[in-house]
Design an enzyme around this catalytic site. Structure first.
Site, PDB file in Angstrom:
ATOM      1  CB  SER A 157      -0.858  -0.023   1.266  1.00 62.87           C
ATOM      2  OG  SER A 157      -1.472   1.234   1.455  1.00 62.87           O
ATOM      3  CE1 TYR A 170      -4.488  -2.139   4.735  1.00 65.00           C
ATOM      4  CE2 TYR A 170      -3.472   0.008   4.316  1.00 65.00           C
ATOM      5  CZ  TYR A 170      -4.039  -1.171   3.845  1.00 65.00           C
ATOM      6  OH  TYR A 170      -4.144  -1.377   2.485  1.00 65.00           O
TER       7      TYR A 170
END
Ligand code: NAP
Length: 252
Positions: A157, A170
């Site tokens: 990401s 995350y």
């Protein structure tokens, strides 16, 4: 510049004869990647925890006339390593050789400051997004090593490459994914038949994106099936030289 060469297009049989396991194959990017792999000839092993939705993806693949897929029910919050090794033993007992492993499943966790993040949420995110990747890859490595040229694709990401406030566990799990990719790539070196890369999908119109950005019009971002050629390329023999790279599916 995209890592997919200009003009490259997967042929309809690009992945024929290959077996590819996709985690989180029941929806979002994982579902699109699984469908696309099947449409390009792969036998796809659909891993996830939502049996009913996995069965729908299975039916879609069969209805399209693609190679019959397999379903692997597994909740990646599972911490017991023996469940991952039993899965590998079961596949090995069925003579499965793995040509591709797409670690796609992830959870977003709490979007709040680290100081306010609950330990329960922290542990779940690190378990699903990173520890399960370690446990699954560790268990499946013999099956990957048995293939001629297996490809592991880890899902990263933007916040796993540059930290951002309120992305918490995350973001940390995605930094860990990048570190894991580098260490594994170095261990596999140039001599192993197995290669590994990380891929940042960029903003994609999925449930996760809509949860992370509730105020954003969903059609701002591409649908998952508009981007699947990136995964196809990484899983095909055309990308054999790509190893140890942190790649991006879209321009940032
Ligand atoms: P998504 O729509 O939320 O899908 C996540 C997938 O992970 C679902 O199939 C989900 O299954 C599965 N999963 C979550 N927890 C699981 C568990 N405990 N056991 C098994 N499966 C589990 O997300 P997405 O947008 O497609 O994301 C796919 C990947 O791309 C993720 O790694 C994400 O971090 C990454 N990514 C996405 C974007 C984006 O804009 N969409 C951007 C950057 C990176 P359930 O249905 O059972 O929950």
């Amino acid at each position: 510049m995209s890592f997919v060469p200009d003009g490259w297009q997967a042929s309809s049989s690009e992945l024929a004869g290959k077996t590819v396991l996709v985690t989180g194959a029941n929806r979002g990017i994982g579902e699109a990647v699984a469908l696309s792999c099947a449409q390009h000839g792969a036998e796809v092993l659909l891993l996830g925890r939502d049996d009913a939705k996995l069965a729908q993806v299975y039916d879609q693949i069969v209805d399209l006339g693609c190679p019959k897929p397999g379903i692997i029910p597994l909740d990646l919050t599972t911490r017991d390593p023996s469940l991952y090794t039993s899965l590998a033993d079961e596949l090995s007992g069925a003579n499965v050789v793995l040509d591709g492993l797409v670690h796609n499943a992830s959870v977003l966790g709490e979007r709040r400051a680290l100081a306010q993040t609950s330990p329960e949420s922290w542990n779940e995110v690190l378990q699903v997004n990173m520890t399960a990747v370690f446990l699954l890859t560790r268990a499946l490595m013999p099956l990957l090593g048995a293939a001629t040229a297996a490809s592991i694709v880890l899902t990263s990401s933007g916040v796993g490459r540059k930290g951002k406030a309120y992305w918490g566990a995350y973001a940390v799990s995605k930094f860990a994914t990048e570190g894991y990719m580098q260490v594994l790539a170095d261990e596999l070196g140039a001599t192993s038949s197995v290669r590994v890369n990380s891929l940042n999908p960029g903003a994609v119109n999925t449930g996760m994106r809509r949860t992370a950005y509730p105020g954003e019009p969903p059609d701002t971002n591409p649908m998952p099936d508009a981007l699947t050629d990136r995964w196809l390329y990484l899983l095909s023999d055309a990308s054999r030289k790509l190893h140890g790279q942190a790649l991006s599916a879209q321009k940032s």
